[in-house]
Design an enzyme around this catalytic site. Structure first.
Site, PDB file in Angstrom:
ATOM      1  N   LYS A   7       0.825  -1.216   0.000  1.00  6.07           N
ATOM      2  CA  LYS A   7       0.000   0.000   0.000  1.00  6.07           C
ATOM      3  C   LYS A   7       0.853   1.258   0.000  1.00  6.07           C
ATOM      4  O   LYS A   7       0.575   2.205  -0.707  1.00  6.07           O
ATOM      5  CB  LYS A   7      -0.858   0.115   1.271  1.00  6.07           C
ATOM      6  CG  LYS A   7      -1.879  -0.924   1.496  1.00  6.07           C
ATOM      7  CD  LYS A   7      -2.736  -0.566   2.723  1.00  6.07           C
ATOM      8  CE  LYS A   7      -1.965  -0.407   4.017  1.00  6.07           C
ATOM      9  NZ  LYS A   7      -1.362  -1.610   4.550  1.00  6.07           N
TER      10      LYS A   7
ATOM     11  N   ARG B 265      -8.216   2.121  10.085  1.00  6.30           N
ATOM     12  CA  ARG B 265      -7.786   0.754  10.349  1.00  6.30           C
ATOM     13  C   ARG B 265      -8.713   0.036  11.307  1.00  6.30           C
ATOM     14  O   ARG B 265      -8.463  -1.109  11.661  1.00  6.30           O
ATOM     15  CB  ARG B 265      -6.400   0.825  10.983  1.00  6.30           C
ATOM     16  CG  ARG B 265      -5.355  -0.007  10.274  1.00  6.30           C
ATOM     17  CD  ARG B 265      -4.052   0.497  10.792  1.00  6.30           C
ATOM     18  NE  ARG B 265      -2.936  -0.330  10.675  1.00  6.30           N
ATOM     19  CZ  ARG B 265      -1.836   0.049  10.027  1.00  6.30           C
ATOM     20  NH1 ARG B 265      -1.807   1.173   9.351  1.00  6.30           N
ATOM     21  NH2 ARG B 265      -0.779  -0.708  10.063  1.00  6.30           N
TER      22      ARG B 265
ATOM     23  N   ARG C 250      13.628  -3.028  10.523  1.00  9.71           N
ATOM     24  CA  ARG C 250      12.600  -2.149  11.073  1.00  9.71           C
ATOM     25  C   ARG C 250      12.056  -2.770  12.338  1.00  9.71           C
ATOM     26  O   ARG C 250      11.823  -3.962  12.396  1.00  9.71           O
ATOM     27  CB  ARG C 250      11.481  -1.971  10.046  1.00  9.71           C
ATOM     28  CG  ARG C 250      11.312  -0.544   9.631  1.00  9.71           C
ATOM     29  CD  ARG C 250      10.366  -0.406   8.496  1.00  9.71           C
ATOM     30  NE  ARG C 250       8.974  -0.639   8.888  1.00  9.71           N
ATOM     31  CZ  ARG C 250       7.930  -0.297   8.126  1.00  9.71           C
ATOM     32  NH1 ARG C 250       8.129   0.277   6.962  1.00  9.71           N
ATOM     33  NH2 ARG C 250       6.701  -0.539   8.513  1.00  9.71           N
TER      34      ARG C 250
ATOM     35  N   ARG D 299       1.011  -8.173  13.979  1.00 14.16           N
ATOM     36  CA  ARG D 299       0.381  -7.153  13.124  1.00 14.16           C
ATOM     37  C   ARG D 299      -0.667  -7.788  12.213  1.00 14.16           C
ATOM     38  O   ARG D 299      -1.714  -7.201  11.965  1.00 14.16           O
ATOM     39  CB  ARG D 299       1.445  -6.432  12.288  1.00 14.16           C
ATOM     40  CG  ARG D 299       2.338  -5.527  13.135  1.00 14.16           C
ATOM     41  CD  ARG D 299       3.496  -4.993  12.319  1.00 14.16           C
ATOM     42  NE  ARG D 299       3.063  -4.029  11.316  1.00 14.16           N
ATOM     43  CZ  ARG D 299       3.755  -3.726  10.225  1.00 14.16           C
ATOM     44  NH1 ARG D 299       4.897  -4.323   9.977  1.00 14.16           N
ATOM     45  NH2 ARG D 299       3.302  -2.828   9.388  1.00 14.16           N
TER      46      ARG D 299
END
Ligand code: AMP
Length: 248
Positions: free
Chosen positions: A41, A114, A186, A197
């Site tokens: 995205k 979200r 990350r 997640r």
């Protein structure tokens, strides 16, 4: 800033980016990009924002920047980012309102809303302003592929540029092509955090697919293809949606 620098900055803002699409329409485009983490995205939102000359509004980037700068917002959101949990709705919607919606320009919302609560907040906010979305693009990707993509993410500790061990490796191992600083994994790309997640995505965000489908706004893109192919499909889709302004 001196007056001509000011004018130059204004002109730069007003001028469409080279290659930007020209659309005969009244309002700037407003899209939501939805999909699991790893669906690409962010990459597509960045490319489409240039193409349609609008803001790329990524809540993840806003929060990461705030955390790196150590601002009050950053201190509040850091634990959420590091653990893969969602930042509370009220705070997230306030940040989006202040940094994106209040500007009154077009945008591609990447990673917001979200939750159903955020989607309702966005709908209410747009309604107050007499605005509506041009569409919601759902980037469809399996969990297995999402994990493969996410666990290889690297970020430059100097300039923040993103890399991927497999798909977008730096020229020299673990060193930034641009600034030469060390790359690191990350903080949200460790495997357990990635799984967390994805679980959060299925529980909290996936219901938005139905929410937007029921409202006639949802459009599907197969996110498993190569980024350039996804870009072609997404670009064609957004142009069609943007040109049908007012038809919905
Ligand atoms: P992203 O880069 O979009 O995957 O976002 C990274 C992290 O930022 C997420 O795991 C959340 O902790 C936080 N975040 C980003 N967008 C939102 C949102 N709309 N609502 C709550 N938390 C968010």
């Amino acid at each position: 800033m001196p007056a001509d620098a000011d004018a130059a900055a204004d002109a730069e803002q007003a001028a469409p980016a080279p290659g930007a699409v020209r659309l005969e329409r009244n309002a700037p485009v407003k899209f939501v990009f939805l999909g699991p983490p790893g669906a690409g995205k962010g990459t597509q939102a960045a490319r489409m924002a240039v193409r349609f000359n609008v803001q790329h509004a990524s809540t993840g980037d806003m929060f990461r920047k705030a955390a790196a700068a150590g601002s009050e917002l950053g201190r509040t959101v850091k634990d959420y980012l590091d653990s893969g949990r969602l930042v509370p709705d009220e705070l997230t919607s306030r940040v989006v309102e202040e940094l994106v919606l209040d500007a009154g320009d077009g945008y591609i919302l990447d990673g917001y809303p979200r939750t159903l609560g955020q989607a309702e907040a966005l709908a209410a906010n747009l309604e107050r302003r007499g605005l509506r979305l041009d569409g919601v693009v759902y980037f469809d990707l399996s969990d297995q592929e999402a994990v493969r993509r996410l666990t290889g993410r690297l970020v430059c500790s100097g300039c923040g540029r993103n890399y991927h061990r497999e798909f977008m490796p730096p020229k020299a191992t673990d060193v930034c092509d641009d600034c030469g600083a060390a790359l690191r994994v990350r903080s949200d790309s460790a495997e357990d955090v990635v799984r967390q997640r994805l679980a959060v995505y299925h529980e909290m965000t996936e219901p938005l697919v139905r929410y937007y489908r029921d409202r006639g706004l949802l459009e599907n893109v197969d996110a498993s293809a190569a980024p350039d192919d996804v870009e072609r499909a997404t670009g064609a889709l957004l142009e069609r949606l943007a040109r049908s302004e007012g038809d919905r």
